[in-house]
Write a protein that holds these residues in place. Sequence first.
Motif, mmCIF file in Angstrom:
data_model
loop_
_atom_site.group_PDB
_atom_site.id
_atom_site.type_symbol
_atom_site.label_atom_id
_atom_site.label_comp_id
_atom_site.label_asym_id
_atom_site.label_seq_id
_atom_site.Cartn_x
_atom_site.Cartn_y
_atom_site.Cartn_z
ATOM 1 N N ALA A 55 0.839 -1.206 0.000
ATOM 2 C CA ALA A 55 0.000 0.000 0.000
ATOM 3 C C ALA A 55 0.875 1.257 0.000
ATOM 4 O O ALA A 55 0.572 2.228 -0.711
ATOM 5 C CB ALA A 55 -0.937 -0.009 1.203
ATOM 6 N N GLY A 111 1.052 3.997 -2.926
ATOM 7 C CA GLY A 111 0.816 5.412 -2.639
ATOM 8 C C GLY A 111 1.908 6.317 -3.171
ATOM 9 O O GLY A 111 1.634 7.425 -3.634
ATOM 10 N N SER A 130 -1.280 6.752 -6.440
ATOM 11 C CA SER A 130 -2.079 7.810 -5.816
ATOM 12 C C SER A 130 -2.494 7.386 -4.419
ATOM 13 O O SER A 130 -2.419 6.213 -4.054
ATOM 14 C CB SER A 130 -3.334 8.093 -6.650
ATOM 15 O OG SER A 130 -4.254 7.010 -6.554
ATOM 16 N N ASN A 131 -2.969 8.367 -3.646
ATOM 17 C CA ASN A 131 -3.453 8.079 -2.295
ATOM 18 C C ASN A 131 -4.647 7.134 -2.315
ATOM 19 O O ASN A 131 -4.727 6.209 -1.508
ATOM 20 C CB ASN A 131 -3.831 9.380 -1.583
ATOM 21 C CG ASN A 131 -2.635 10.260 -1.286
ATOM 22 O OD1 ASN A 131 -1.486 9.838 -1.399
ATOM 23 N ND2 ASN A 131 -2.899 11.492 -0.908
ATOM 24 N N ALA A 158 -3.576 3.664 -2.966
ATOM 25 C CA ALA A 158 -2.951 3.091 -1.771
ATOM 26 C C ALA A 158 -4.006 2.574 -0.798
ATOM 27 O O ALA A 158 -3.850 1.512 -0.190
ATOM 28 C CB ALA A 158 -2.063 4.128 -1.087
ATOM 29 N N MET A 159 -5.093 3.319 -0.649
ATOM 30 C CA MET A 159 -6.191 2.880 0.230
ATOM 31 C C MET A 159 -6.772 1.564 -0.276
ATOM 32 O O MET A 159 -6.976 0.630 0.496
ATOM 33 C CB MET A 159 -7.288 3.960 0.281
ATOM 34 C CG MET A 159 -6.869 5.207 1.005
ATOM 35 S SD MET A 159 -8.009 6.630 0.861
ATOM 36 C CE MET A 159 -9.601 5.937 0.677
ATOM 37 N N GLU A 165 -5.834 12.168 4.741
ATOM 38 C CA GLU A 165 -4.651 11.893 5.553
ATOM 39 C C GLU A 165 -4.952 11.037 6.777
ATOM 40 O O GLU A 165 -4.054 10.481 7.402
ATOM 41 C CB GLU A 165 -3.990 13.207 6.013
ATOM 42 C CG GLU A 165 -3.391 14.018 4.901
ATOM 43 C CD GLU A 165 -4.432 14.881 4.157
ATOM 44 O OE1 GLU A 165 -5.596 14.979 4.610
ATOM 45 O OE2 GLU A 165 -4.067 15.429 3.109
ATOM 46 N N ILE A 185 1.168 8.953 3.318
ATOM 47 C CA ILE A 185 1.756 7.630 3.142
ATOM 48 C C ILE A 185 2.556 7.147 4.357
ATOM 49 O O ILE A 185 2.853 5.955 4.486
ATOM 50 C CB ILE A 185 2.613 7.624 1.857
ATOM 51 C CG1 ILE A 185 2.588 6.255 1.220
ATOM 52 C CG2 ILE A 185 3.986 8.144 2.075
ATOM 53 C CD1 ILE A 185 1.232 5.849 0.747
#
Length: 185
Positions: free
Chosen positions: A31, A35, A39-40, A43-44, A104, A152
Amino acid sequence: MDFTESQNDMNSAFTGGATGVFASGLVWLIAGVVGVTMSNVAAMYALFIGGMFIVPLSIFFSKLLSATGKLSSKNVLRHLALETLPVLFGGLLIAFYVAQIKIELFFPIMLLAIGARYFAFHTLYAIKEYWLLGALLMVAGVACPVLGLPFIAGAFAGAVLEIVFALILFRKSKMVLSAARQQRA
């Protein structure tokens, strides 16, 4: 099978849970890498989708280490890990919801949920280090937003903590099983 025998069965089947913690650490690491490279949001989803593979990976790693990866049907603790899953799923639901407002906080919330779940693993494996792992994950979950760390950072904190503790738990599991064998002798 009594309580102590059930804990010993858990230890011998899953190397004290070390293989599951290691698999989880790898998912956190993936993950984190996703990220950084994508992208964020990716990653999620990497943490979410990767999380579905933790149990199969744990069984695979257990068998690689000559453990059975399978519990006795008489094990009184066999359902406890499943019974702690609502903590994880509740955390996941909250993390995805809050991420819509402040992305975040996704990894910190997941660190808190997973850390809380690990406290029950002492009961599963008779290894007190699970309390420390749970506490450190929760501290990381609080520290990331308090310190204003990048999105991250939580993923890499989870990865490092779990991979390091997988090694500690593997060693501790060997000691617990050795002590159990000596008591039976």
